[in-house]
Structures are given as structure tokens and as C-alpha cells.
Design a protein around this motif. Structure first.
Motif, short mmCIF file in Angstrom:
data_model
loop_
_atom_site.label_atom_id
_atom_site.label_comp_id
_atom_site.label_asym_id
_atom_site.label_seq_id
_atom_site.Cartn_x
_atom_site.Cartn_y
_atom_site.Cartn_z
N GLU A 1 0.82 -1.21 0.00
CA GLU A 1 0.00 0.00 0.00
C GLU A 1 0.86 1.27 0.00
OE1 GLU A 1 -3.05 -0.64 -0.52
OE2 GLU A 1 -2.85 -2.77 -0.12
N HIS B 1 1.18 3.36 -2.32
CA HIS B 1 0.54 4.45 -3.06
C HIS B 1 -0.67 5.01 -2.32
CE1 HIS B 1 -1.75 0.89 -3.90
NE2 HIS B 1 -2.68 1.55 -4.54
N THR B 2 -1.04 4.42 -1.18
CA THR B 2 -2.24 4.90 -0.46
C THR B 2 -1.90 5.16 1.02
OG1 THR B 2 -2.88 2.57 -0.16
CG2 THR B 2 -3.87 3.75 -2.01
N ASP B 3 -2.12 4.17 1.88
CA ASP B 3 -1.97 4.37 3.32
C ASP B 3 -0.55 4.79 3.71
OD1 ASP B 3 -4.55 3.59 3.39
OD2 ASP B 3 -4.19 1.60 4.24
N THR C 1 -6.35 7.48 5.52
CA THR C 1 -5.76 8.18 4.40
C THR C 1 -5.04 9.43 4.86
OG1 THR C 1 -7.86 9.32 4.06
CG2 THR C 1 -7.47 7.34 2.78
#
Length: 335
Positions: free
Chosen positions: A257, A259-261, A334
Motif C-alpha cells: 500500500e 501508493h495509499t496508506d 488516508t
């Protein structure tokens, strides 16, 4: 070298010509995954992207599919084009810890919890502005808002999403305090919810594993602590000024993850300590400007709304950065 053996002739020609393969791009990463052999993918099935690619491979045996589903990193969504049998779906839900629908299936993917956060801020802003003269009374000024907050938090817990439930509770308490509610009932509710959150963690194996990994991540290096260790390695690799934009190594299947979290860890690796300071300053400026808008609003509704949204941005940014730096236990909020 083993990976390069599986590349098609076009990319072998590129290598022979001395050209650089753009594996740091999303397209390059997908290409490498598609060209890796089944055996190599099975050896590297600790990340979500590799597990998803494995589930799409036609040569995967039934026992291998079950093993991949069990290894799929917790709270990772299976791609929609992966067909799972009812038994496999049950195994995925049991091992990933997410039996409920976290994403809304609309033309653009939206997390239901994010909609809930904005909705409760709008509700609180409207309700608090209408009850300004009665905020000192528990029955009218506090209790109705706590009931609505509890309903929203309960829906998040069912997904399960403890982090979003905590965010909703924090924003609610801060807005009630700003509106002039008595501090005693608020502190009592916070204490009660804190005990409930502790029980939720103690009774949930995967939440308990996250706390154990937070306390000693390197002792769980190959299990529940894998993600946070890779995140710390990303920050450590960045140093003062970073390795350069686009040159991160941790996002090449090492950090799940990314690219997110855990995108803040990649920012720390590519831009270093200076980049993280600039990121924190940008969010601080956003929150300060939002609070300034709240003070200058024409009515109470606008003031509460601006304060609630600004607070939500600030709380989530601080939590995301603290999780990526191993200051808080891992939580999928996020940035």
C-alpha cells in the motif's frame, strides 16, 4: 537476474541497448509482474500486488490459491476481475479481517467511511447551530449528538474500520466542546469509548497482532510487522534530502500500500526529512486557514462546518504520518 530471464524479447533488446527499464512507474511494475514466473511470484507473495497477480494466473493450483488468499495482506481489497468461489471468498474475508463492504461500488471508488465523516460534520454543524442556547443541557445539547455519532461509529466498526470510528468520535467531541457543551459528559463518554476500543482490540486477533507489531516490529519482521518495518526503512533511506523524486526502492513491491496508506513513507524516502517537513507544513497551513475561515464565517453553521472539516483533515494527517513512522499502531487512514 532471475526476473530478467522471463522478460519478452522487446525488453531484452532494451536491456542489451543499455536502456533503463522504467520499473519505478506503475506501468513498469505491472509489466514486471506479468512477466515473472509463477514460481517467483509464489516466493514473493507477501505484498498485495503480487497476491493479486497470482490469483489471475491460470496455472495456480487450488491449494496454492488458498495459500495466497491466506497470505494476502490484511485489509487489502481483491481486484474485481478475480473470481473467487464462495469458500475462497469466506477464506479471504476471514484472513484479511474485512468481511464488510469498505468501498462504495459507484462510477468512482469511494470509501463509505469517508462519506460518513463528512456527513456527520455537516449534521453536527447544522444541529449545533440550532441548539446554541441549549448546549449546556445534557439531554438536548449532548445526548442526541452522541447517539448519532455512535450509530456512525458502529457502521464503521461493522466493516470493520476502527480507525474511522475513532476519527468520527474525536471530531464529534471537539465540535461539542467548541459549541460549549459541558466537559464532564464529554470526558465520561471518551473514557467509556476508550474502554470499548481496548476491548475491541483485545478480542480481535488481527487488531491485537497490529498492536504487538507496533510494540516490537522487528520481532514480527516476516509477519504482522512487515509493513511498518518497510515503512521505517523507507524513512531511513531518505535521510535529510531524499533519494530523489521517482527513485524510491520501497515502492517496488517491498512496502505494501505504498501508493495509499503509506504514501508518506515514500515521500520521506524520495524527498527526505525536508520533504516531510514541507508536507507537514502544507497540512498545518490548510488547517490554520480552515480555522481562520471558521472564525470569519457569517453564521454559526458555516463556523462549525469549517472547523469540523479542518479538524478532520488535521487529525487524519497527523495519524497517517504517526502510523507510517511507527509512532501509532498501523491503521488504514488516508493522508
Amino acid at each position: 537476474k532471475e526476473t530478467l530471464k522471463t522478460l519478452d524479447p522487446i525488453w531484452k533488446t532494451e536491456l542489451a541497448a543499455g536502456r533503463r527499464i522504467p520499473v519505478s512507474t506503475e506501468a513498469g511494475q505491472r509489466f514486471l509482474l506479468r512477466n515473472m514466473s509463477l514460481e517467483m511470484l509464489l516466493e514473493e507473495k507477501r505484498t498485495a500486488s503480487v497476491c493479486r497477480e497470482l490469483l489471475l494466473r491460470p496455472g495456480l493450483r487450488d491449494e496454492q490459491r488458498r495459500e495466497v488468499l491466506a497470505e494476502l495482506p490484511a485489509r487489502t481489497e481483491v481486484r474485481r476481475d478475480v473470481e473467487l468461489s464462495p469458500a475462497e471468498r469466506a477464506l479471504y474475508e476471514a484472513t484479511s479481517g474485512r468481511p464488510g463492504p469498505v468501498w462504495l461500488d459507484v462510477p468512482i471508488d469511494v470509501q463509505a467511511a469517508e462519506v460518513a465523516k463528512l456527513t456527520i460534520v455537516m449534521f453536527l454543524a447544522y444541529s449545533l447551530s440550532k441548539k446554541a442556547e441549549q448546549m449546556k443541557t445534557f439531554k438536548i445539547g449532548v445526548l442526541p449528538h452522541l447517539i448519532v455519532m455512535a450509530l456512525f461509529a458502529l457502521f464503521c466498526l461493522v466493516q470493520p474500520d476502527l480507525g474511522s470510528a475513532v476519527m468520527i468520535g474525536l471530531v464529534t467531541f471537539l465540535m461539542l466542546f467548541l459549541a460549549g457543551a459541558r466537559l464532564g459528559p464529554i470526558l465520561g463518554t471518551v473514557l467509556g469509548l476508550g474502554i470499548a476500543a481496548g476491548l475491541s482490540i483485545a478480542l480481535s486477533p488481527w487488531r491485537r497482532a497490529r498492536v504487538e507489531a507496533f510494540l516490537d516490529p522487528f520481532a514480527h519482521r516476516e509477519g504482522s510487522g512487515y509493513q511498518i518495518v518497510e515503512s521505517m526503512l523507507a524513512f531511513g533511506s531518505g535521510g535529510l534530502s531524499g533519494v530523489g523524486i521517482g527513485d524510491s526502492r520501497q515502492k517496488l513491491f517491498f512496502l505494501p500500500e505504498a501508493h495509499t496508506d503509506f504514501i508518506s513513507a515514500i515521500i520521506g524516502e524520495e524527498l527526505g526529512f525536508v520533504g516531510i517537513l514541507c508536507l507537514a507544513a502544507a497540512y498545518m497551513l490548510l488547517v490554520v486557514r480552515g480555522i481562520r475561515v471558521a472564525f470569519e464565517a457569517a453564521d454559526d453553521y458555516g463556523s462549525y462546518l469549517a472547523f469540523g472539516i479542518s479538524t478532520l483533515f488535521g487529525l487524519q494527517a497527523v495519524t497517517n504520518l504517526c502510523v507510517a513512522m511507527a509512532i501509532f499502531p498501523t491503521k488504514g487512514l488516508t493522508l
